[in-house]
Write a protein that holds these residues in place. Structure first.
Motif, PDB file in Angstrom:
ATOM      1  N   PHE A  21      -2.523  -2.491   4.350  1.00 12.97           N
ATOM      2  CA  PHE A  21      -2.743  -1.564   5.177  1.00 12.97           C
ATOM      3  C   PHE A  21      -2.339  -1.867   6.641  1.00 12.97           C
ATOM      4  O   PHE A  21      -2.618  -3.331   6.786  1.00 12.97           O
ATOM      5  N   GLY A  22      -2.026  -1.288   7.595  1.00 13.42           N
ATOM      6  CA  GLY A  22      -1.648  -1.666   8.798  1.00 13.42           C
ATOM      7  C   GLY A  22      -2.652  -0.680   9.767  1.00 13.42           C
ATOM      8  O   GLY A  22      -3.878  -0.698   9.590  1.00 13.42           O
ATOM      9  N   VAL A  23      -1.976  -0.211  10.969  1.00 16.08           N
ATOM     10  CA  VAL A  23      -2.777   0.739  11.800  1.00 16.08           C
ATOM     11  C   VAL A  23      -3.194   1.952  11.243  1.00 16.08           C
ATOM     12  O   VAL A  23      -3.968   2.604  11.922  1.00 16.08           O
ATOM     13  N   GLY A  24      -2.798   2.265   9.921  1.00 15.90           N
ATOM     14  CA  GLY A  24      -3.102   3.771   9.419  1.00 15.90           C
ATOM     15  C   GLY A  24      -4.614   3.579   8.930  1.00 15.90           C
ATOM     16  O   GLY A  24      -5.090   4.415   8.371  1.00 15.90           O
ATOM     17  N   LEU A  25      -5.258   2.353   8.916  1.00 12.66           N
ATOM     18  CA  LEU A  25      -6.597   2.256   8.178  1.00 12.66           C
ATOM     19  C   LEU A  25      -7.513   2.917   9.036  1.00 12.66           C
ATOM     20  O   LEU A  25      -7.671   2.925  10.091  1.00 12.66           O
ATOM     21  N   SER A  26      -8.372   3.939   8.498  1.00 17.02           N
ATOM     22  CA  SER A  26      -9.525   4.238   9.041  1.00 17.02           C
ATOM     23  C   SER A  26     -10.719   3.934   8.557  1.00 17.02           C
ATOM     24  O   SER A  26     -10.849   4.276   7.206  1.00 17.02           O
ATOM     25  N   GLY A  27     -11.704   3.434   9.005  1.00 14.56           N
ATOM     26  CA  GLY A  27     -12.982   3.151   8.441  1.00 14.56           C
ATOM     27  C   GLY A  27     -12.993   1.824   7.653  1.00 14.56           C
ATOM     28  O   GLY A  27     -11.956   1.307   7.211  1.00 14.56           O
ATOM     29  N   PRO A  28     -14.046   1.623   7.082  1.00  9.85           N
ATOM     30  CA  PRO A  28     -14.139   0.482   6.253  1.00  9.85           C
ATOM     31  C   PRO A  28     -13.220   0.837   4.888  1.00  9.85           C
ATOM     32  O   PRO A  28     -13.062   1.950   4.247  1.00  9.85           O
ATOM     33  N   VAL A  29     -12.686  -0.137   4.193  1.00  9.38           N
ATOM     34  CA  VAL A  29     -11.979  -0.013   3.073  1.00  9.38           C
ATOM     35  C   VAL A  29     -12.823   0.556   1.829  1.00  9.38           C
ATOM     36  O   VAL A  29     -13.951   0.243   1.752  1.00  9.38           O
ATOM     37  N   GLY A  45       0.764  -1.077  -0.147  1.00 11.67           N
ATOM     38  CA  GLY A  45       0.143   0.078   0.040  1.00 11.67           C
ATOM     39  C   GLY A  45       0.937   1.356  -0.009  1.00 11.67           C
ATOM     40  O   GLY A  45       2.191   1.133  -0.103  1.00 11.67           O
ATOM     41  N   THR A  46       0.179   2.280   0.293  1.00  9.61           N
ATOM     42  CA  THR A  46       1.011   3.613   0.139  1.00  9.61           C
ATOM     43  C   THR A  46       1.615   4.140   1.376  1.00  9.61           C
ATOM     44  O   THR A  46       2.135   5.272   1.470  1.00  9.61           O
ATOM     45  N   GLY A  47       1.329   3.587   2.704  1.00 12.10           N
ATOM     46  CA  GLY A  47       1.693   4.078   3.658  1.00 12.10           C
ATOM     47  C   GLY A  47       3.019   3.404   4.371  1.00 12.10           C
ATOM     48  O   GLY A  47       3.642   2.583   3.505  1.00 12.10           O
ATOM     49  N   ASN A  48       3.157   3.491   5.522  1.00 12.29           N
ATOM     50  CA  ASN A  48       4.260   2.636   6.175  1.00 12.29           C
ATOM     51  C   ASN A  48       4.192   0.929   6.214  1.00 12.29           C
ATOM     52  O   ASN A  48       4.960   0.564   6.165  1.00 12.29           O
ATOM     53  N   ASN A  49       2.938   0.408   6.071  1.00 15.09           N
ATOM     54  CA  ASN A  49       2.813  -0.788   6.175  1.00 15.09           C
ATOM     55  C   ASN A  49       3.348  -1.050   4.773  1.00 15.09           C
ATOM     56  O   ASN A  49       4.082  -2.327   4.636  1.00 15.09           O
ATOM     57  N   GLY A  50       3.156  -0.573   3.826  1.00 14.96           N
ATOM     58  CA  GLY A  50       3.677  -0.631   2.510  1.00 14.96           C
ATOM     59  C   GLY A  50       5.309  -0.834   2.502  1.00 14.96           C
ATOM     60  O   GLY A  50       6.026  -1.590   1.908  1.00 14.96           O
ATOM     61  N   GLY A  51       5.708   0.373   3.392  1.00 22.13           N
ATOM     62  CA  GLY A  51       7.230   0.326   3.373  1.00 22.13           C
ATOM     63  C   GLY A  51       7.810  -0.812   3.933  1.00 22.13           C
ATOM     64  O   GLY A  51       8.697  -1.246   3.669  1.00 22.13           O
ATOM     65  N   ASP A  52       7.133  -1.429   5.277  1.00 21.80           N
ATOM     66  CA  ASP A  52       7.514  -2.740   5.579  1.00 21.80           C
ATOM     67  C   ASP A  52       7.586  -3.821   4.576  1.00 21.80           C
ATOM     68  O   ASP A  52       8.466  -4.532   4.403  1.00 21.80           O
ATOM     69  N   GLY A  53       6.600  -3.682   3.749  1.00 26.01           N
ATOM     70  CA  GLY A  53       6.656  -4.674   2.630  1.00 26.01           C
ATOM     71  C   GLY A  53       7.681  -4.702   1.661  1.00 26.01           C
ATOM     72  O   GLY A  53       8.293  -5.621   1.268  1.00 26.01           O
ATOM     73  N   ILE A  75       1.310  -8.495   7.009  1.00 23.28           N
ATOM     74  CA  ILE A  75       2.419  -7.634   8.141  1.00 23.28           C
ATOM     75  C   ILE A  75       1.336  -6.518   8.998  1.00 23.28           C
ATOM     76  O   ILE A  75       0.569  -5.890   8.338  1.00 23.28           O
ATOM     77  N   ASP A  76       1.675  -7.026  10.272  1.00 27.35           N
ATOM     78  CA  ASP A  76       0.838  -6.130  11.308  1.00 27.35           C
ATOM     79  C   ASP A  76      -0.700  -6.550  11.769  1.00 27.35           C
ATOM     80  O   ASP A  76      -0.949  -6.755  12.484  1.00 27.35           O
ATOM     81  N   LEU A  77      -1.252  -6.376  10.538  1.00 25.79           N
ATOM     82  CA  LEU A  77      -2.761  -6.507  10.554  1.00 25.79           C
ATOM     83  C   LEU A  77      -3.216  -7.202   9.000  1.00 25.79           C
ATOM     84  O   LEU A  77      -2.678  -6.851   8.265  1.00 25.79           O
TER      85      LEU A  77
END
Ligand SMILES: NC(=O)C1=CN([C@@H]2O[C@H](COP(=O)(O)OP(=O)(O)OC[C@H]3O[C@@H](n4cnc5c(N)ncnc54)[C@H](O)[C@@H]3O)[C@@H](O)[C@H]2O)[C@@H](O)CC1
Ligand SMILES: Nc1ncnc2c1ncn2[C@@H]1O[C@H](COP(=O)(O)OP(=O)(O)O)[C@@H](O)[C@H]1O
Ligand SMILES: [K+]
Length: 462
Positions: free
Chosen positions: A114-122, A50-58, A143-145
């Motif tokens: 997505f990780g902890v940055g997800l807000s609300g339903p996708v 994805g485009t956030g830090n969860n994507g960075g871990d990926g 990763i993470d969630l």
């Protein structure tokens, strides 16, 4: 330890401010995760970033796997990284992996959407991405969630999330790992330490947290060293419950037990000759080390009169089942409430869905507001102290999904709270003991077939 998304972000921010940048945390996460991945040398791997830090871990995981010689493709279905740390990793890693426009079937999918940055339903295109991943025959490692699963509660969750085979939770678990609605999406759960300090008010109880010294007996001890409790229970049509609870209390080591039962229970007294007996109409004359009230009781039938006497005792009071139907919070000593979600719904005026969707917050708020110890029962029972902090029991035992199980827990609680403050966390130990006994008996008797009484007999065999 269990964290909310806000707590994780705070820890992350503090680390960054103190000179530990996010890009290093991503490195740490990846180097801890990669050796644990169930990947064979010939496996084909798709990392969905994805485009956030969860994507960075990926990205860092993709790079590490490529360096080890694996065939790795990275798919960016939502476009390039928006996070600076992730973009830096992506720039280097993209020279080592194959970046693809269209996803292809692989043996392994690594989910870093997505990780902890997800807000609300996708929303948007990510919905199709999640559906695509769920249609694959691959092993899915999140990763993470599992992407789409919220971190803190399931109140807005619409059911769309990646179904992971395994999830690697960074730093700590997220609350949704222990909620009925969302827990199944995680698959197997593994916590990954990334070297950050632990600050959470919620801990996780596993088998190793059970204190085996509870079963020890001192050579020169006397029955009075193990406490004297009274269990008040039963009603005209529910006569078995106090005997189940009483038997469980004795199997849990209580020194002396009184059972206060209605007159109609007289024929059953011979089934538990180890106890001493009172009737509900008797006055509570002596003092006890702990009192349990409620198994098999119903509102009316003299409950108020009994409660007027009980509440003046200064010992711990465990309130269960029928005694929970009205809000009885005024006691002199510690008050321990043991509702299942239906009983908790009546106590809080919230629906069972609201409670089950946000157990941690609802339980913590209630315990703090009323200054009580709360045991909110379920597959993952929560044990909360009056400061709102708590623990979740993760020893699963479906054999307990059966009438009588709650009565046994009340008996164990009575035995452990009777030990005059000598034990650390008697409620946590009682919940663990209950689950461990049920798990243990389920090895020789199928869980569907286990009787509540079998669980009692197993208390001394774990
Ligand atoms: N302290 C920690 O535990 C660390 C966590 N890190 C990682 O960072 C992750 C959190 O990163 P971020 O805060 O950048 O967030 P994420 O990467 O989890 O997700 C943010 C992205 O999701 C999009 N988004 C949010 N809600 C959406 C919705 N409902 N529908 C569609 N798109 C939505 C946002 O626009 C944003 O692009 C963690 O889960 C973890 O993987 C590590 O990289 C560093 C250390
Ligand atoms: N599926 C399950 N997995 C693990 N524990 C369970 C499950 N279902 C119920 N339990 C446990 O069994 C007990 C049931 O208590 P309760 O609902 O009060 O039952 P009862 O009405 O028989 O007294 C609780 O301790 C709860 O945590
Ligand atoms: K993820």
């Amino acid at each position: 330890m269990i964290y909310t998304a806000a707590e994780i972000k705070q820890i992350d921010q503090t680390a960054t401010q103190n000179g530990m940048p996010e890009s290093i945390l991503m490195e740490r996460a990846a180097s801890a995760i990669v050796p644990k991945l169930p990947i064979e040398s010939h496996s084909t791997i798709l990392v969905v970033c994805g485009t956030g830090n969860n994507g960075g871990d990926g990205w860092v995981v993709a790079r590490e796997l490529a360096v080890k010689g694996h065939e790795v493709s990275v798919w960016l279905p939502l476009g390039d990284s928006k996070s600076e740390a992730a973009s830096t990793h992506a720039a280097y890693a993209s020279s080592l992996v194959r970046v693809i426009e269209q996803p292809v079937a692989t043996d392994i999918v690594i989910d870093a959407l997505f990780g902890v940055g997800l807000s609300g339903p996708v929303t948007g295109k990510a919905r199709d991405v999640i559906e695509w991943v769920n249609q694959q025959m691959a092993t899915v490692l999140s990763i993470d969630l599992p992407s789409g699963i919220p971190s803190d509660h399931a109140l807005e969750f619409d059911g769309l999330a990646i179904q992971a085979t395994r999830t690697y939770c960074l730093h700590g678990y997220k609350r949704t790992a222990f909620l009925n609605r969302t827990s199944p999406y995680y698959g197997q759960i593994e916590r990954i330490d990334i070297g950050l300090p632990h600050t959470s008010g919620w801990s996780v109880l596993t088998e190793s947290d059970f204190n085996r010294s509870l079963l020890e007996r001192d050579r020169f001890s006397h029955k009075t060293d193990y406490g004297h409790g009274i269990l008040i229970g039963g009603s005209r049509h529910l006569l078995g419950a106090p005997f189940l609870g009483g038997r469980a209390a004795i199997r849990s080591g209580i020194g002396l037990l009184n059972l206060s039962v209605p007159r109609e229970a007289s024929p059953f007294i011979s089934t538990l000759p180890e106890a001493m007996y009172n009737q509900h109409t008797d006055v509570l004359e002596q003092s006890y080390d702990a009192i349990a009230i409620g198994p098999g009781m119903v509102e009316g039938e003299g409950m108020d009169t009994i409660w007027q006497q009980v509440k003046h005792q200064s010992c711990p009071i465990i309130v269960d089942a029928g005694a929970l139907s009205t809000r009885r919070f005024e006691t002199r000593g510690p008050l321990i409430l043991t509702p299942h979600p239906g009983e908790f719904s009546r106590l809080t005026n919230q629906s069972v869905e609201e409670i089950e969707g946000d157990r941690f917050a609802v339980a913590s708020e209630f315990a703090k507001q009323h200054r009580v110890h709360l045991i909110l029962k379920g597959t993952y029972t929560l044990i909360v102290t009056p400061d709102g902090k708590g623990a979740v029991n993760t020893v699963e035992a479906s054999a307990l999904a059966k009438g009588g199980s709650g009565d046994i827990l009340t008996g164990i609680l009575l035995a452990l709270w009777s030990r005059k403050g000598e034990l650390q966390s008697p409620s946590e130990q009682a919940v663990l003991w209950h689950a461990l006994a049920a798990k243990s008996i389920s090895r020789t008797i199928h869980p569907a077939s286990v009787l509540a009484s079998d669980v009692i007999e197993e208390l001394g065999r774990i």
